[in-house]
Each structure stands twice: as C-alpha cells, then as structure tokens.
Write an enzyme that holds these catalytic residues in place. Structure first.
Site, short mmCIF file in Angstrom:
data_model
loop_
_atom_site.label_atom_id
_atom_site.label_comp_id
_atom_site.label_asym_id
_atom_site.label_seq_id
_atom_site.Cartn_x
_atom_site.Cartn_y
_atom_site.Cartn_z
N ASP A 182 0.39 -8.88 1.55
CA ASP A 182 -0.70 -8.00 1.00
C ASP A 182 -1.87 -8.82 -0.13
OD1 ASP A 182 -2.20 -5.54 -0.31
OD2 ASP A 182 -0.47 -4.46 0.72
N TYR A 207 -14.78 1.08 9.51
CA TYR A 207 -13.31 1.36 9.60
C TYR A 207 -13.04 2.02 10.93
CZ TYR A 207 -9.03 3.93 8.59
OH TYR A 207 -7.61 4.41 8.11
N ARG A 247 -8.92 10.08 -1.55
CA ARG A 247 -8.72 10.97 -0.47
C ARG A 247 -8.40 12.32 -1.01
NH1 ARG A 247 -5.67 6.98 3.64
NH2 ARG A 247 -4.80 5.97 1.86
N ASN A 301 -4.74 -12.16 14.22
CA ASN A 301 -3.72 -13.02 13.76
C ASN A 301 -2.24 -12.80 13.75
OD1 ASN A 301 -5.53 -15.07 12.85
ND2 ASN A 301 -5.97 -14.23 10.86
N THR A 325 -6.09 -2.95 -2.09
CA THR A 325 -6.05 -1.39 -2.45
C THR A 325 -4.16 -1.32 -2.52
OG1 THR A 325 -5.94 -0.88 0.14
CG2 THR A 325 -8.04 -0.82 -1.05
N GLY A 326 -3.64 -2.34 -2.04
CA GLY A 326 -2.11 -1.99 -2.44
C GLY A 326 -1.95 -2.40 -3.86
N GLY A 363 0.66 -1.27 0.00
CA GLY A 363 -0.09 -0.09 -0.01
C GLY A 363 0.90 1.12 0.05
N LEU A 399 0.01 -2.44 8.78
CA LEU A 399 -0.74 -1.35 8.03
C LEU A 399 -1.60 -1.89 6.78
CD1 LEU A 399 2.74 0.25 7.19
CD2 LEU A 399 1.00 1.07 8.60
#
Length: 345
Positions: free
Chosen positions: A51, A165, A206, A119, A55-56, A30, A93
């Site tokens: 990942d 979120y 964003r 995890n 979104t990465g 990401g 992250l």
C-alpha cells in the site's frame, strides 16, 4: 539504481515464513483491504500487504504489524515490484474509491488501475497465482436501467470528472479478461457496490461516512441534489464473504473471468439514509442541500443473480444491522482522533 526503469524491488527477503497460503493484497491498508487482511490472516494465510498509504491508513493494520505471518510494504503499485517466494492469491484493492479522493490526482488514479493492474497481472503470471480485481459499480456510470446486471454496458462519460476512476476500472477489466483469454492467467473480477463498515476513514468522502461524521460533530448532513437518488449499501462482512467466495470458486455455471456484481440489492434514497443515521446516532443535526455533482448516478442497485448462481452468495446483513457497529466504530474513532489532538482528556 532507483532511477532506472529496470528497478524492481523484491519484498520479503528478511521476513519469517508462515506455513499455509501466501496472499498478496494491494491496497491492504485501505478500508476493504484491511478488513480482508485481518480475515485471511485469522484464517491462517500468510498476508503480504502492499500500500502507498495515499488513502489507506497504517492504523487499520496496526494489530497485524508485529505478527510474523503478516508483512507490510510501503509501495505504489504503478511502480514495478516483485515478491520473493511463492504467491498463491492476489487481491487488487488498490485505488481511491471516493470521488474527493480519486479526483485529487486523476492521472494517478487512472495509472493505478491500468499500470498497477498490469504489474499485478504480471506478478500473477510469474507466480502462477490466482488474481482478483476489485472493479466497481461505477463502470455502469449513470445507468438508465435498474437494477444493473453485469450484461449492462453502462452510460459513462469518458471525459467527465469521474472518468479517471470509472474508465480506469473499465480498462482494467479488459486487461484482466485478455490476460485470462490470451495468457491463461486465472483471473476474477468483482464489481463492488457501495460498501461500509469499520475501518472507513472519517474523511473518506462517501455518503455513509459523511453522514455519520456530520451527525456526531453537529454539522448538517449534506445531501447533493434533492436526495431522491438511490444507493445500495453492503456491510463489509457480507462483501468479504463475496470476495473470498469469488476468489475460491473452482466450478461455476458461467465463465469464471466474467465480472460478478457484489452488493446488497436493498435500495434506499439518500434522504432515507440520512434519516436513519440521524435516528440511530441520536443527533440533532439538520439536513442541507447542495447542487448535484456532474455525472452523479441517479440509481445504484445491483442485480446479484450471477453471484447467487455462481457462488451461492447473497448478503445477510440489513442496513440497520450493519450501521450499528459502523456508528460505534466512528464514535470511537472520532474520540481517538480528538484525544490525539489533545481535545479530550
């Protein structure tokens, strides 16, 4: 086998070993994760990136993929996994950070924070590794005080469109705190405020990326509401300094498992940001207004006193200084995407 609840893939069975520390970065492809991967790798760490690429982006880590000291594994952290050999540090992250992305599958977003957090905490306990959770300023919701200190408990709608979120991050903070208190896991919690810089996805959703992309593509810059709501923007290099400082701090004046705000306390209205982007890009785009989304925060500004006293950290890069390389990154990235689509020679 893969349908069994006991399935637990182990990573690294065929990867060469690099001397130095081993660092696992969940969400390492990401925006923040890929920049952190590059920094830690360049400093001599062996980096394991996990990942699911929801979104990465693999292009964010393309330069690292051929190096024997870097390993990438396509995996969703809500599913159990193991790492073969020693692990010294774990950065979590993993989780979509922009409203359009995390609202796309709210149940998965919530599971990423809670189940994924469990995890990774279990991996940290097994490996006796130090682990850092990337929490968020969104735990403060739509705050009624500004700036927001870590002691502020927030004003969050538990059943609103942002709750998957916001509440997921609040919940995983509790998990990290309890694993530290009850099981002795060495945990750190960073509350990250708006961060920007190279490796952001042009479709991230964003405000910084939206404005720059709209400016370059001749679209009106979209402002939600009257634009008088405020945000604070932290350049990626400053954020990486804060994250690594928090991870590596051994002695502090406070409890090391307490959350720490990381962000730039410089405060700008959304209108001010739009005007700066238009000026710096030289764009002739206009500005259009749309209705303010539900639960959109009116103010966002970090109180970074705790980071200063515990870590000796404060951001150094101003908004205009950070926007210069960010704008150039987006210029090149948009050109690259057009070339791939055959729209330019």
């Amino acid at each position: 086998m893969s349908g069994s609840k006991d399935f637990r893939p182990g990573f690294l069975s065929a990867r060469p070993y690099r001397s130095g520390r081993t660092v696992v970065i969940a969400g390492g492809a990401g925006f923040i994760g890929s920049n952190l991967s590059q920094r830690l790798f360049s400093e001599g760490d062996r980096v394991i990136c996990v990942d699911n690429l929801e979104t990465g982006r693999k292009e964010n880590i393309a330069a690292l993929l051929e190096h024997p000291g870097f390993a990438f594994f396509l995996h969703d952290i809500i599913e159990p996994f193991g790492i073969e050999g020693p692990v010294d540090r774990i950065y979590n992250l993993a989780c979509p950070g922009s409203p359009p992305k995390y609202q796309r599958d709210p149940l998965h977003t919530f599971k990423t924070s809670i189940i994924g957090g469990i995890n990774l905490l279990e991996l940290a306990e097994e490996k006796d590794a130090r682990i850092l959770q990337s929490s968020t300023s969104e735990v403060y919701g739509d705050p009624d005080i500004s700036p927001q200190p870590e002691t502020y408990r927030g004003l969050v709608n538990t059943v609103g469109p942002r709750a998957c979120y916001d509440e997921g991050k609040r919940g995983v903070e509790t998990l990290f705190h309890e694993m530290h208190e009850r099981e002795g896991v060495d945990t750190r919690i960073a509350r990250i405020f708006n961060t920007y810089g190279p490796n952001m996805d042009p479709e991230d959703g964003r405000v910084v990326s939206n404005f720059i992309v709209q400016a370059f593509t001749g679209q009106d810059l979209t402002i939600y509401g009257d634009g008088h709501q405020t945000r604070s923007f932290c350049y990626i290099d400053d954020m990486l300094d804060g994250l690594t400082s928090l991870m590596e701090t051994e002695v502090s004046s406070g409890k090391i498992d307490d959350p720490v705000n990381l962000g730039n306390p410089g405060e700008f209205t959304v209108v001010e940001l739009a005007e700066i982007v238009l000026e710096m890009t030289g764009s002739e785009s206009g500005i259009s207004h749309k209705d303010l989304p539900q639960d959109d925060p009116r103010h966002r500004r970090p109180d970074i006193s705790r980071a200063g006293s515990m870590l000796g950290w404060a951001p150094r890069i101003s908004l205009r200084e950070g926007l210069t390389p960010t704008i150039e990154y987006f210029r090149q990235e948009l050109h690259r995407q057009k070339r791939l689509k055959g729209q330019v020679a």
